[in-house]
Write a protein that holds these residues in place. Structure first.
Motif, PDB file in Angstrom:
ATOM      1  N   GLU A 241      37.674  55.845  49.397  1.00 26.12           N
ATOM      2  CA  GLU A 241      38.325  56.252  48.163  1.00 26.12           C
ATOM      3  C   GLU A 241      39.235  55.159  47.605  1.00 26.12           C
ATOM      4  O   GLU A 241      39.763  55.298  46.501  1.00 26.12           O
ATOM      5  CB  GLU A 241      39.153  57.519  48.399  1.00 26.12           C
ATOM      6  CG  GLU A 241      38.342  58.713  48.893  1.00 26.12           C
ATOM      7  CD  GLU A 241      37.275  59.130  47.903  1.00 26.12           C
ATOM      8  OE1 GLU A 241      37.575  59.119  46.681  1.00 26.12           O
ATOM      9  OE2 GLU A 241      36.155  59.440  48.334  1.00 26.12           O
ATOM     10  N   ASN A 242      39.424  54.095  48.358  1.00 25.99           N
ATOM     11  CA  ASN A 242      40.385  53.069  47.952  1.00 25.99           C
ATOM     12  C   ASN A 242      39.755  51.688  48.100  1.00 25.99           C
ATOM     13  O   ASN A 242      39.620  51.175  49.209  1.00 25.99           O
ATOM     14  CB  ASN A 242      41.649  53.177  48.804  1.00 25.99           C
ATOM     15  CG  ASN A 242      42.795  52.363  48.245  1.00 25.99           C
ATOM     16  OD1 ASN A 242      42.754  51.936  47.104  1.00 25.99           O
ATOM     17  ND2 ASN A 242      43.808  52.159  49.055  1.00 25.99           N
ATOM     18  N   ASN A 243      39.363  51.082  46.979  1.00 31.15           N
ATOM     19  CA  ASN A 243      38.727  49.770  47.031  1.00 31.15           C
ATOM     20  C   ASN A 243      39.711  48.684  47.464  1.00 31.15           C
ATOM     21  O   ASN A 243      40.926  48.863  47.414  1.00 31.15           O
ATOM     22  CB  ASN A 243      38.134  49.411  45.671  1.00 31.15           C
ATOM     23  CG  ASN A 243      36.868  50.186  45.369  1.00 31.15           C
ATOM     24  OD1 ASN A 243      36.330  50.877  46.233  1.00 31.15           O
ATOM     25  ND2 ASN A 243      36.399  50.090  44.141  1.00 31.15           N
ATOM     26  N   ASP A 244      39.155  47.551  47.877  1.00 33.93           N
ATOM     27  CA  ASP A 244      39.967  46.461  48.412  1.00 33.93           C
ATOM     28  C   ASP A 244      40.618  45.641  47.304  1.00 33.93           C
ATOM     29  O   ASP A 244      40.130  45.570  46.169  1.00 33.93           O
ATOM     30  CB  ASP A 244      39.112  45.554  49.292  1.00 33.93           C
ATOM     31  CG  ASP A 244      38.550  46.291  50.494  1.00 33.93           C
ATOM     32  OD1 ASP A 244      39.282  47.112  51.077  1.00 33.93           O
ATOM     33  OD2 ASP A 244      37.379  46.051  50.841  1.00 33.93           O
ATOM     34  N   THR A 245      41.712  44.985  47.667  1.00 35.55           N
ATOM     35  CA  THR A 245      42.493  44.162  46.740  1.00 35.55           C
ATOM     36  C   THR A 245      42.892  42.868  47.437  1.00 35.55           C
ATOM     37  O   THR A 245      43.113  42.863  48.649  1.00 35.55           O
ATOM     38  CB  THR A 245      43.763  44.908  46.288  1.00 35.55           C
ATOM     39  OG1 THR A 245      43.400  46.118  45.620  1.00 35.55           O
ATOM     40  CG2 THR A 245      44.610  44.053  45.359  1.00 35.55           C
ATOM     41  N   TYR A 246      42.966  41.793  46.676  1.00 33.06           N
ATOM     42  CA  TYR A 246      43.597  40.583  47.206  1.00 33.06           C
ATOM     43  C   TYR A 246      44.499  39.979  46.146  1.00 33.06           C
ATOM     44  O   TYR A 246      44.354  40.246  44.944  1.00 33.06           O
ATOM     45  CB  TYR A 246      42.575  39.568  47.730  1.00 33.06           C
ATOM     46  CG  TYR A 246      41.621  38.996  46.716  1.00 33.06           C
ATOM     47  CD1 TYR A 246      41.889  37.791  46.068  1.00 33.06           C
ATOM     48  CD2 TYR A 246      40.411  39.626  46.439  1.00 33.06           C
ATOM     49  CE1 TYR A 246      40.994  37.238  45.166  1.00 33.06           C
ATOM     50  CE2 TYR A 246      39.512  39.091  45.534  1.00 33.06           C
ATOM     51  CZ  TYR A 246      39.808  37.904  44.898  1.00 33.06           C
ATOM     52  OH  TYR A 246      38.917  37.364  44.001  1.00 33.06           O
ATOM     53  N   VAL A 247      45.463  39.200  46.607  1.00 36.82           N
ATOM     54  CA  VAL A 247      46.526  38.695  45.744  1.00 36.82           C
ATOM     55  C   VAL A 247      46.685  37.203  45.940  1.00 36.82           C
ATOM     56  O   VAL A 247      46.579  36.691  47.060  1.00 36.82           O
ATOM     57  CB  VAL A 247      47.860  39.410  46.055  1.00 36.82           C
ATOM     58  CG1 VAL A 247      49.003  38.811  45.254  1.00 36.82           C
ATOM     59  CG2 VAL A 247      47.745  40.903  45.776  1.00 36.82           C
ATOM     60  N   PHE A 248      46.936  36.487  44.841  1.00 34.27           N
ATOM     61  CA  PHE A 248      47.268  35.068  44.895  1.00 34.27           C
ATOM     62  C   PHE A 248      48.734  34.867  44.520  1.00 34.27           C
ATOM     63  O   PHE A 248      49.192  35.387  43.493  1.00 34.27           O
ATOM     64  CB  PHE A 248      46.424  34.264  43.905  1.00 34.27           C
ATOM     65  CG  PHE A 248      44.971  34.137  44.250  1.00 34.27           C
ATOM     66  CD1 PHE A 248      44.579  33.743  45.514  1.00 34.27           C
ATOM     67  CD2 PHE A 248      43.990  34.399  43.300  1.00 34.27           C
ATOM     68  CE1 PHE A 248      43.238  33.613  45.838  1.00 34.27           C
ATOM     69  CE2 PHE A 248      42.652  34.260  43.598  1.00 34.27           C
ATOM     70  CZ  PHE A 248      42.266  33.874  44.872  1.00 34.27           C
TER      71      PHE A 248
END
Length: 269
Positions: A241-248
């Motif tokens: 239910e919660n897609n992945d995220t990445y941050v720069f």
């Protein structure tokens, strides 16, 4: 969601008013850190960032609005061993992946920003747009690296795509070092359209049904717990239910190329 709505309204309202002319282009590069948030980092730990770098191009329309595009690279990784959750530490999954992305976004300067101006030489800004990302999650087992998608660790009906789109958004601060050069600090996130950035999403499959059976490499990569009976069929392995995220987190130096418009000639009546 509220942030996106406010940002879009600010852009629309500003485009409908007259602003100080500040046309031109910017080109630069950045270095920084990349961090992943998803099924293998549910407590939003910041203890394992990877290196990141990229190039950036901006097209300035005026002193508030510009269009930014870029190419970025980041190294993402996570390990259940770092979790505070007992279940996740027992699950014992891990991954690493190089990510490459291309992004296109509108930037809105909160202050009037004019290159080389003695007063308007700095501003915080917000950005909203889209990104396309190439990834390939891997892990190590007994000293050997494996590309996880090839082993269908959750018995996916078909292999998930290694290229996906996503929402790009963030905030930053820019200020001039001189008329031509500026220094920027930015924090930008990529909210992905996939939950398989880390190869973890749904439930444990029947290990018997995986290639090689319950003792094959696929089964060993699917269940890393080492606890008999832990990976029962249908038991939660991830959260679909919660897609992945990445941050720069990026630190960039930009070169400004100005363009002077010819003044308009009044018509003689």
């Amino acid at each position: 969601m509220k942030f996106r709505i406010v940002f879009i309204l600010l852009v629309i309202s500003h485009l409908s008013t007259e602003v100080i002319s500040q046309k031109g282009q910017e080109v630069g590069g950045w270095i920084g850190l990349a961090h992943y948030f998803g099924d293998l980092n549910t407590n939003y730990s910041l203890n394992d960032p990877g290196i990141a770098a990229g190039i950036l191009y901006r097209k300035n329309f005026n002193d508030r609005i510009c269009l930014a595009s870029g190419l970025s690279y980041g190294r993402l990784k996570a390990d259940d061993a770092d979790s505070f959750n007992t279940y996740e530490r027992t699950r014992n999954l891990s991954f690493f992946s190089n990510v490459w992305d291309a992004s296109l976004a509108l930037e809105f300067n909160f202050f009037t920003y004019i290159h080389g101006h003695r007063q308007y030489f700095y501003t915080p800004y917000a950005t909203l747009g889209i990104a396309v990302t190439r990834f390939n999650p891997k892990t190590e087992l007994d000293g050997t690296a494996y590309s996880l998608r090839e082993y269908a660790t959750e018995a996916q009906g078909r292999e998930y795509a290694l290229v996906t789109g996503g929402l790009s958004f963030g905030v930053g601060f820019k200020w001039d070092l001189s008329y031509k050069w500026s220094f920027n600090v930015g924090l930008t996130a990529r909210r992905m359209m996939t939950d398989y950035l880390d190869d973890v999403s749904t439930v444990y499959p029947s290990l018997v049904s995986l290639p090689g059976g319950p003792t094959g490499i696929a089964a060993q990569l699917s269940d890393r717990s080492g606890v008999e009976g832990f990976a029962t069929v249908g038991k939660q392995r991830g959260n679909a239910e919660n897609n992945d995220t990445y941050v720069f987190l990026n630190f960039s130096v930009m070169r400004y190329f100005s363009r002077l418009d010819c003044p308009k000639v009044s018509k003689i009546k």
